[in-house]
Design a protein around this motif. Structure first.
Motif, PDB file in Angstrom:
ATOM      1  N   SER A   2       0.842  -1.206   0.000  1.00 50.91           N
ATOM      2  CA  SER A   2       0.000   0.000   0.000  1.00 50.91           C
ATOM      3  C   SER A   2       0.876   1.255   0.000  1.00 50.91           C
ATOM      4  O   SER A   2       0.521   2.272  -0.607  1.00 50.91           O
ATOM      5  CB  SER A   2      -0.925  -0.009   1.221  1.00 50.91           C
ATOM      6  OG  SER A   2      -0.180  -0.073   2.426  1.00 50.91           O
ATOM      7  N   GLY A  13      -9.528  -2.761  -4.323  1.00 48.78           N
ATOM      8  CA  GLY A  13      -8.743  -2.007  -5.296  1.00 48.78           C
ATOM      9  C   GLY A  13      -9.220  -2.236  -6.720  1.00 48.78           C
ATOM     10  O   GLY A  13      -9.293  -1.307  -7.526  1.00 48.78           O
ATOM     11  N   TYR A  14      -9.608  -3.488  -7.009  1.00 51.03           N
ATOM     12  CA  TYR A  14     -10.108  -3.801  -8.350  1.00 51.03           C
ATOM     13  C   TYR A  14     -11.470  -3.161  -8.588  1.00 51.03           C
ATOM     14  O   TYR A  14     -11.759  -2.672  -9.692  1.00 51.03           O
ATOM     15  CB  TYR A  14     -10.204  -5.315  -8.538  1.00 51.03           C
ATOM     16  CG  TYR A  14     -10.748  -5.709  -9.891  1.00 51.03           C
ATOM     17  CD1 TYR A  14      -9.956  -5.619 -11.039  1.00 51.03           C
ATOM     18  CD2 TYR A  14     -12.069  -6.138 -10.029  1.00 51.03           C
ATOM     19  CE1 TYR A  14     -10.462  -5.955 -12.281  1.00 51.03           C
ATOM     20  CE2 TYR A  14     -12.579  -6.476 -11.268  1.00 51.03           C
ATOM     21  CZ  TYR A  14     -11.768  -6.381 -12.390  1.00 51.03           C
ATOM     22  OH  TYR A  14     -12.268  -6.709 -13.623  1.00 51.03           O
ATOM     23  N   SER A  43     -10.590   0.533  -9.425  1.00 49.69           N
ATOM     24  CA  SER A  43      -9.769   0.768 -10.620  1.00 49.69           C
ATOM     25  C   SER A  43     -10.265   0.031 -11.856  1.00 49.69           C
ATOM     26  O   SER A  43      -9.986   0.434 -12.982  1.00 49.69           O
ATOM     27  CB  SER A  43      -8.319   0.361 -10.344  1.00 49.69           C
ATOM     28  OG  SER A  43      -8.221  -1.043 -10.164  1.00 49.69           O
ATOM     29  N   GLU A  87      -2.076  -0.986  -9.559  1.00 52.84           N
ATOM     30  CA  GLU A  87      -3.331  -0.222  -9.639  1.00 52.84           C
ATOM     31  C   GLU A  87      -4.296  -0.655  -8.542  1.00 52.84           C
ATOM     32  O   GLU A  87      -4.962   0.182  -7.914  1.00 52.84           O
ATOM     33  CB  GLU A  87      -3.975  -0.415 -11.015  1.00 52.84           C
ATOM     34  CG  GLU A  87      -3.307   0.346 -12.140  1.00 52.84           C
ATOM     35  CD  GLU A  87      -3.414   1.855 -11.952  1.00 52.84           C
ATOM     36  OE1 GLU A  87      -4.501   2.332 -11.554  1.00 52.84           O
ATOM     37  OE2 GLU A  87      -2.404   2.549 -12.168  1.00 52.84           O
ATOM     38  N   MET A  88      -4.375  -1.954  -8.304  1.00 47.72           N
ATOM     39  CA  MET A  88      -5.289  -2.440  -7.260  1.00 47.72           C
ATOM     40  C   MET A  88      -4.839  -1.968  -5.880  1.00 47.72           C
ATOM     41  O   MET A  88      -5.661  -1.552  -5.064  1.00 47.72           O
ATOM     42  CB  MET A  88      -5.377  -3.966  -7.314  1.00 47.72           C
ATOM     43  CG  MET A  88      -6.162  -4.489  -8.513  1.00 47.72           C
ATOM     44  SD  MET A  88      -6.557  -6.262  -8.406  1.00 47.72           S
ATOM     45  CE  MET A  88      -4.956  -6.988  -8.705  1.00 47.72           C
ATOM     46  N   LEU A  89      -3.525  -2.019  -5.613  1.00 45.90           N
ATOM     47  CA  LEU A  89      -3.019  -1.556  -4.317  1.00 45.90           C
ATOM     48  C   LEU A  89      -3.195  -0.054  -4.154  1.00 45.90           C
ATOM     49  O   LEU A  89      -3.479   0.437  -3.060  1.00 45.90           O
ATOM     50  CB  LEU A  89      -1.539  -1.933  -4.169  1.00 45.90           C
ATOM     51  CG  LEU A  89      -1.268  -3.399  -3.827  1.00 45.90           C
ATOM     52  CD1 LEU A  89       0.205  -3.721  -4.021  1.00 45.90           C
ATOM     53  CD2 LEU A  89      -1.689  -3.708  -2.397  1.00 45.90           C
ATOM     54  N   ASN A 103      -5.561   1.731  -5.234  1.00 48.06           N
ATOM     55  CA  ASN A 103      -6.967   2.067  -5.007  1.00 48.06           C
ATOM     56  C   ASN A 103      -7.617   1.226  -3.910  1.00 48.06           C
ATOM     57  O   ASN A 103      -8.825   1.290  -3.714  1.00 48.06           O
ATOM     58  CB  ASN A 103      -7.749   1.894  -6.311  1.00 48.06           C
ATOM     59  CG  ASN A 103      -7.354   2.907  -7.363  1.00 48.06           C
ATOM     60  OD1 ASN A 103      -7.759   4.055  -7.307  1.00 48.06           O
ATOM     61  ND2 ASN A 103      -6.534   2.486  -8.324  1.00 48.06           N
ATOM     62  N   ALA A 104      -6.815   0.429  -3.200  1.00 46.50           N
ATOM     63  CA  ALA A 104      -7.362  -0.443  -2.158  1.00 46.50           C
ATOM     64  C   ALA A 104      -7.965   0.372  -1.019  1.00 46.50           C
ATOM     65  O   ALA A 104      -7.456   1.439  -0.655  1.00 46.50           O
ATOM     66  CB  ALA A 104      -6.268  -1.357  -1.619  1.00 46.50           C
ATOM     67  N   GLN A 105      -9.047  -0.116  -0.465  1.00 44.23           N
ATOM     68  CA  GLN A 105      -9.697   0.508   0.692  1.00 44.23           C
ATOM     69  C   GLN A 105      -9.242  -0.249   1.939  1.00 44.23           C
ATOM     70  O   GLN A 105      -9.840  -1.263   2.320  1.00 44.23           O
ATOM     71  CB  GLN A 105     -11.210   0.448   0.529  1.00 44.23           C
ATOM     72  CG  GLN A 105     -11.726   0.963  -0.801  1.00 44.23           C
ATOM     73  CD  GLN A 105     -11.382   2.410  -1.044  1.00 44.23           C
ATOM     74  OE1 GLN A 105     -11.713   3.282  -0.221  1.00 44.23           O
ATOM     75  NE2 GLN A 105     -10.704   2.693  -2.138  1.00 44.23           N
TER      76      GLN A 105
END
Length: 516
Positions: free
Chosen positions: A170, A266-267, A270, A277-279, A281-283
């Motif tokens: 992250s 994250g997926y 994104s 990209e997934m990391l 945008n990860a919550q």
């Protein structure tokens, strides 16, 4: 707001909080006084101060017309973690694990190395790292007579340093977002990867932990601050004859489900299967909370026949109460963060100060720039309690300074990243400091005080290494000097300052901090 961006008065609140932590050893009181002091500096009336304080604390939960769901998720996860700990304790899983591990790991060094290795392996997120490693290592740590302050130091010194050394984390994703476009003709990912090798503090912090465990170094501050602000409670007696799977399966479930939800969330944002990209945008809060829910579901399912309904009520109550102090401190730390960063603009003041100093041309920019950037980032992160906020302030400044003065871009960026990690690592108002203490089961004040000399030794070696690397234009020479300093300093500690801990044998019980 922002009237103190050009004034040394912007330092009053963070320095006051840090001084009060040293003097009173009461983190909650210190943070609360800091928010009130900021209210007096920014408001003209008593009711204005009260309104400011209420808005600052309320802003943790509700700000700019939106509920701060991430904060609520993190608070919820801490409570779930307290309940999960009680479940594993009551079912007999924790005692079974201790008995099983004691046959294989019979020394304090061994149990501390387990925590060290776990801290390196779990590198996806620092919150996740700090709390999960605590769950894994704490029972074994207690059984082998190592203090929880030592465990908190190990957790804190592996969580942030390992996260910043791993681009697939992250932290890496966040830094990539900030660095986009900062360096011309080079991809942000390439810059981040190259900066890893120049991040002296992160490497030296890990080396410091290794040497502290290997040589069992207990400085006077570590010996004299055991269990400060901590009390034991043991209302639920563990069931006998438990299985180690009652502890191992919930922890495996926690790691798996949190990891799954990090990439899933994250997926969802994104819509891109790329890991970075997934990391990015990860919550994190969402992932921790629902991962915790799933882990508790697994724990309840496998321990259902061993725990009565009356005991479940006690488990929920004690789990909630055990994490209440950590949540209270975290609320106030998150409340004072925007006060220092946005309202008083302490970071802007310190960043401008460092930029003006470098522009004066007092010393060779190639040598002095990494030193000033490291010290500035350290002080900003220490005062504000946030490395991520420091990255946002200092990375653009570090990149522009390197460009204007035609100096090593990678070394400048590494100096900012290293300084921000050290400042955040040692700050008493940092969320990672608070969560590391929570994971280890000790109080924030004792963790902050006991780890400071160890971490600062690594920071001093890093500072000298940055200067040497700039002077010789060689990272390797910097490492040779830094490693020499680290081994020399820790060997000196071992020989002249370290003594065995006076450890009182206790049963492995749950623990809570007294918030004073």
């Amino acid at each position: 707001m922002g009237m103190y961006a050009d004034s040394v008065l912007s330092l009053v609140v963070p320095l006051c909080v840090i001084a009060l932590v040293f003097i009173t050893r009461r983190v909650v009181l210190s943070l609360f006084v800091g928010i009130f002091l900021a209210g007096f500096m920014l408001s003209n009336s008593f009711f204005g101060v009260l309104e400011y304080v209420l808005n600052a604390i309320g802003g943790v939960f509700y700000s700019e017309g939106e509920v701060q769901s991430n904060a609520l998720y993190v608070f919820g996860f801490l409570i779930l973690l307290g309940i999960l700990t009680q479940l594993m304790q009551c079912s007999g899983g924790m005692n079974a694990f201790v008995h099983w591990a004691r046959e294989r790991v019979k020394t304090a060094e061994g149990s501390e190395f387990v925590a060290f290795i776990a801290g390196i392996v779990i590198f996806i997120d620092d919150y996740f790292n700090a709390l999960t490693v605590g769950q894994i290592a704490r029972p074994l740590n207690d059984a082998n007579h190592s203090t929880r302050e030592r465990l908190a130091y190990i957790i804190d010194s592996t969580s942030a340093p390992i996260c910043i050394l791993m681009p697939i984390s992250s932290w890496g994703a966040y830094i990539l977002g900030i660095m986009g476009g900062l360096v011309e003709n080079t991809s942000s990912f390439s810059v981040l990867v190259q900066s890893i090798w120049g991040n002296y503090y992160a490497w030296f912090a890990l080396l410091g932990v290794f040497l502290t465990i290997l040589w069992q170094i207990n400085l006077p501050v570590m010996r004299h601050n055991q269990g400060v602000g901590v009390e034991e409670f043991d209302e639920i007696k563990p069931h006998s004859g438990g299985s180690i799977w009652l502890l191992i399966l919930p922890i495996i479930a926690l790691i798996f489900f949190v990891g799954f939800f990090i990439f899933y969330s994250g997926y969802q944002v994104s819509q891109n299967p790329n890991l970075i990209e997934m990391l990015a945008n990860a919550q994190t809060g969402f992932s921790l909370f629902w991962g915790g829910v799933c882990a508790i579901a697994v724990s309840v399912a496998i321990a259902w026949n061993r725990i009565s309904l009356r005991e479940y009520a006690l488990i929920i109550k004690d789990g909630f109460l055990s994490m209440l102090p950590a949540n209270l401190i975290l609320i106030l730390a998150w409340a004072i963060g925007p006060v220092i960063k946005n309202d008083l603009q302490t970071g802007i003041y310190l960043a401008n100060l460092s930029r003006d100093f470098l522009a004066s041309g007092v010393l060779s920019a190639n040598v002095i720039a990494p030193l000033v950037l490291f010290l500035s980032a350290s002080f900003i992160a220490f005062c504000t309690g946030t490395s991520w906020g420091t990255f946002a302030i200092m990375l653009p400044i570090g990149a522009s300074i390197a460009t204007i003065n035609s100096i090593d871009m990678m070394l400048s960026i590494s100096a900012v990243l290293a300084g921000a990690v050290y400042g955040d690592h040692t700050s008493p108002i940092s969320d990672t400091t608070i969560l590391s203490a929570t994971g280890a089961g000790c109080s924030v004040q004792s963790h902050f005080i006991t780890q400071l000399p160890y971490a600062t030794t690594a920071a001093f070696a890093a500072l000298i290494s940055f200067g040497v690397a700039g002077f010789f234009e060689s990272l390797i020479v910097g490492y040779l000097v830094g490693f020499g300093m680290m081994f020399g300093a820790f060997y000196g500690y071992r020989r002249y300052l370290s003594k065995p801990l006076d450890f009182q044998e206790k049963e492995s019980t749950c623990i809570k901090s007294k918030f004073k």
